[in-house]
Design a protein around this motif. Sequence first.
Motif, mmCIF file in Angstrom:
data_model
loop_
_atom_site.group_PDB
_atom_site.id
_atom_site.type_symbol
_atom_site.label_atom_id
_atom_site.label_comp_id
_atom_site.label_asym_id
_atom_site.label_seq_id
_atom_site.Cartn_x
_atom_site.Cartn_y
_atom_site.Cartn_z
ATOM 1 N N MET A 42 87.243 38.685 7.752
ATOM 2 C CA MET A 42 86.682 39.446 8.877
ATOM 3 C C MET A 42 86.154 38.494 9.950
ATOM 4 S SD MET A 42 87.038 42.713 8.346
ATOM 5 C CE MET A 42 85.930 43.359 9.569
ATOM 6 N N TYR A 43 85.446 37.474 9.525
ATOM 7 C CA TYR A 43 84.892 36.485 10.451
ATOM 8 C C TYR A 43 86.013 35.786 11.222
ATOM 9 C CZ TYR A 43 82.369 32.351 12.069
ATOM 10 O OH TYR A 43 81.835 31.353 12.844
ATOM 11 N N MET A 44 87.052 35.367 10.495
ATOM 12 C CA MET A 44 88.175 34.686 11.138
ATOM 13 C C MET A 44 88.876 35.615 12.123
ATOM 14 S SD MET A 44 89.560 32.672 7.776
ATOM 15 C CE MET A 44 90.951 31.880 8.533
ATOM 16 N N HIS A 45 89.040 36.866 11.752
ATOM 17 C CA HIS A 45 89.684 37.829 12.647
ATOM 18 C C HIS A 45 88.867 38.015 13.921
ATOM 19 C CE1 HIS A 45 90.398 41.988 14.114
ATOM 20 N NE2 HIS A 45 91.638 41.533 14.093
ATOM 21 N N GLU A 46 87.563 38.183 13.767
ATOM 22 C CA GLU A 46 86.696 38.364 14.932
ATOM 23 C C GLU A 46 86.762 37.153 15.857
ATOM 24 O OE1 GLU A 46 82.802 39.428 13.495
ATOM 25 O OE2 GLU A 46 83.609 41.173 12.454
ATOM 26 N N ASN B 40 88.929 28.146 15.840
ATOM 27 C CA ASN B 40 88.346 27.019 15.108
ATOM 28 C C ASN B 40 88.403 27.207 13.596
ATOM 29 O OD1 ASN B 40 87.770 25.518 17.376
ATOM 30 N ND2 ASN B 40 85.711 26.349 17.590
ATOM 31 N N SER B 41 88.094 28.399 13.105
ATOM 32 C CA SER B 41 88.102 28.603 11.654
ATOM 33 C C SER B 41 89.517 28.482 11.095
ATOM 34 C CB SER B 41 87.479 29.949 11.279
ATOM 35 O OG SER B 41 88.176 31.009 11.882
ATOM 36 N N ILE B 42 90.517 28.887 11.869
ATOM 37 C CA ILE B 42 91.913 28.734 11.443
ATOM 38 C C ILE B 42 92.266 27.250 11.394
ATOM 39 C CG2 ILE B 42 94.326 29.248 11.997
ATOM 40 C CD1 ILE B 42 92.695 31.735 11.224
ATOM 41 N N LYS B 43 91.844 26.519 12.406
ATOM 42 C CA LYS B 43 92.104 25.081 12.462
ATOM 43 C C LYS B 43 91.467 24.370 11.268
ATOM 44 C CE LYS B 43 91.369 21.046 15.352
ATOM 45 N NZ LYS B 43 90.706 20.501 16.534
ATOM 46 N N VAL B 44 90.224 24.706 10.972
ATOM 47 C CA VAL B 44 89.519 24.094 9.838
ATOM 48 C C VAL B 44 90.236 24.423 8.532
ATOM 49 C CG1 VAL B 44 87.379 24.161 8.489
ATOM 50 C CG2 VAL B 44 87.279 23.991 10.980
ATOM 51 N N LEU B 45 90.657 25.664 8.371
ATOM 52 C CA LEU B 45 91.370 26.070 7.159
ATOM 53 C C LEU B 45 92.669 25.286 7.006
ATOM 54 C CD1 LEU B 45 91.523 28.005 4.726
ATOM 55 C CD2 LEU B 45 92.686 29.627 6.235
ATOM 56 N N ARG B 46 93.414 25.153 8.079
ATOM 57 C CA ARG B 46 94.669 24.387 8.028
ATOM 58 C C ARG B 46 94.409 22.932 7.673
ATOM 59 N NH1 ARG B 46 98.010 26.671 13.229
ATOM 60 N NH2 ARG B 46 98.812 28.514 12.184
ATOM 61 N N GLU B 47 93.402 22.333 8.291
ATOM 62 C CA GLU B 47 93.090 20.927 8.023
ATOM 63 C C GLU B 47 92.620 20.729 6.589
ATOM 64 O OE1 GLU B 47 90.259 20.015 11.077
ATOM 65 O OE2 GLU B 47 91.815 19.833 12.617
#
Length: 102
Positions: free
Chosen positions: A67-71, A79-86
Amino acid sequence: MAIENQWGGRDTCEKANQLNVDIFSAFTQSKEQVYMDDIKEILDELMISLNTEVNDGSLEEVAEKLMYMHEECVEGNFNSIKVLRETNVGRRPATYVRQDAR
């Protein structure tokens, strides 16, 4: 682990792929507000289909993070997607669970 070990039977991978579709659809095609409980229910349905019961609060935690990432993404913040990928670069899922001998 449940997916890799096919706890849900021969179609375990298809069930996991359907989870992706269901969550993506919930966020992108729902005509109503999507709540954390909706995402948790989707996750819980997958766990049940994999013959897995989760009672440690992790479904709620994952639903909250999604939910947080979607928002963030809706606001144009990835940023949260980038952190997850890294965090997961070159990383494979664990194929086993190690238990310490007592």
